[in-house]
Design a protein around this motif. Sequence first.
Motif, short mmCIF file in Angstrom:
data_model
loop_
_atom_site.label_atom_id
_atom_site.label_comp_id
_atom_site.label_asym_id
_atom_site.label_seq_id
_atom_site.Cartn_x
_atom_site.Cartn_y
_atom_site.Cartn_z
N ARG A 18 42.31 28.35 24.98
CA ARG A 18 42.59 26.98 24.31
C ARG A 18 43.89 26.18 24.58
O ARG A 18 44.79 26.77 24.73
CB ARG A 18 42.71 27.62 22.78
CG ARG A 18 42.49 26.23 21.70
CD ARG A 18 42.88 26.84 20.22
NE ARG A 18 42.59 25.70 19.46
CZ ARG A 18 41.13 25.50 18.70
NH1 ARG A 18 40.08 26.11 19.28
NH2 ARG A 18 41.10 24.48 18.30
N GLY A 20 45.96 22.40 24.17
CA GLY A 20 46.34 21.07 23.68
C GLY A 20 46.25 20.12 24.85
O GLY A 20 47.48 20.12 25.38
N GLU A 26 40.80 14.39 29.10
CA GLU A 26 39.60 14.99 28.64
C GLU A 26 38.44 15.25 29.70
O GLU A 26 37.84 16.50 29.90
CB GLU A 26 38.83 14.26 27.71
CG GLU A 26 37.69 15.04 26.79
CD GLU A 26 37.07 14.55 25.78
OE1 GLU A 26 36.18 14.88 25.35
OE2 GLU A 26 38.03 13.46 25.11
N PRO A 36 35.85 19.66 23.80
CA PRO A 36 36.50 19.44 22.92
C PRO A 36 36.28 20.42 21.53
O PRO A 36 35.28 20.47 21.67
CB PRO A 36 36.15 18.02 22.48
CG PRO A 36 35.54 17.51 23.75
CD PRO A 36 34.94 18.59 24.44
N ALA A 37 37.53 20.58 20.82
CA ALA A 37 37.71 21.33 19.80
C ALA A 37 38.39 20.84 18.58
O ALA A 37 38.67 21.64 17.59
CB ALA A 37 38.08 22.81 20.17
N SER A 38 38.58 19.64 18.60
CA SER A 38 39.38 18.84 17.27
C SER A 38 39.21 17.39 17.63
O SER A 38 38.56 16.95 18.59
CB SER A 38 40.87 19.14 17.68
OG SER A 38 41.47 18.72 18.33
N GLU A 39 39.78 16.89 16.68
CA GLU A 39 39.77 15.44 16.67
C GLU A 39 40.90 14.97 17.46
O GLU A 39 41.80 15.78 17.63
CB GLU A 39 39.68 14.79 15.30
CG GLU A 39 38.58 14.78 14.37
CD GLU A 39 37.44 14.25 14.90
OE1 GLU A 39 37.49 13.02 15.41
OE2 GLU A 39 36.22 14.67 14.79
N TYR A 41 44.64 13.92 18.00
CA TYR A 41 45.68 13.84 17.29
C TYR A 41 47.09 13.13 18.04
O TYR A 41 46.96 13.53 19.18
CB TYR A 41 46.05 15.26 16.55
CG TYR A 41 46.51 16.24 17.46
CD1 TYR A 41 47.79 16.54 18.10
CD2 TYR A 41 45.29 16.91 18.15
CE1 TYR A 41 47.94 17.51 19.04
CE2 TYR A 41 45.52 17.75 19.18
CZ TYR A 41 46.71 18.30 19.46
OH TYR A 41 46.91 19.19 20.50
N HIS A 48 46.37 13.59 21.78
CA HIS A 48 45.84 14.82 22.38
C HIS A 48 44.77 15.14 21.76
O HIS A 48 44.24 14.73 20.52
CB HIS A 48 47.03 15.76 21.96
CG HIS A 48 48.37 15.76 23.15
ND1 HIS A 48 49.25 14.65 23.14
CD2 HIS A 48 48.63 16.46 23.99
CE1 HIS A 48 50.06 15.11 23.73
NE2 HIS A 48 49.61 16.11 24.61
N ILE A 49 44.06 16.24 22.33
CA ILE A 49 42.92 17.07 21.87
C ILE A 49 42.91 18.38 22.16
O ILE A 49 43.18 18.69 23.20
CB ILE A 49 41.74 16.11 22.40
CG1 ILE A 49 40.22 16.44 21.63
CG2 ILE A 49 41.41 16.24 24.16
CD1 ILE A 49 39.18 15.74 21.81
N GLU A 50 42.47 19.22 21.20
CA GLU A 50 42.45 20.58 21.37
C GLU A 50 40.97 20.61 22.19
O GLU A 50 40.08 20.28 21.87
CB GLU A 50 42.31 21.32 20.05
CG GLU A 50 43.69 21.52 19.35
CD GLU A 50 44.74 22.19 19.84
OE1 GLU A 50 44.68 23.42 20.49
OE2 GLU A 50 45.93 21.82 19.91
#
Length: 55
Positions: A18, A20, A26, A36-39, A41, A48-50
């Motif tokens: 995982r 950030g 991306e 991708p694992a998040s919106e 932020y 950024h995106i997880e």
Amino acid sequence: MREAVRALHGLWGVQPIRIGAQARLEAFYRQHGFEPASEIYIEDGIDHIEMVRAA
């Protein structure tokens, strides 16, 4: 990135990774198996995106 994944697997075994990531990168991380694992932020004023790479 391939070497980093190889090193992580060597140190801690094959497991999900995982990160950030900066959102603008991306597509780069997708080329290396991350999804991708998040919106999106904000961190330090940068989008950024997880992202997760499955085991």
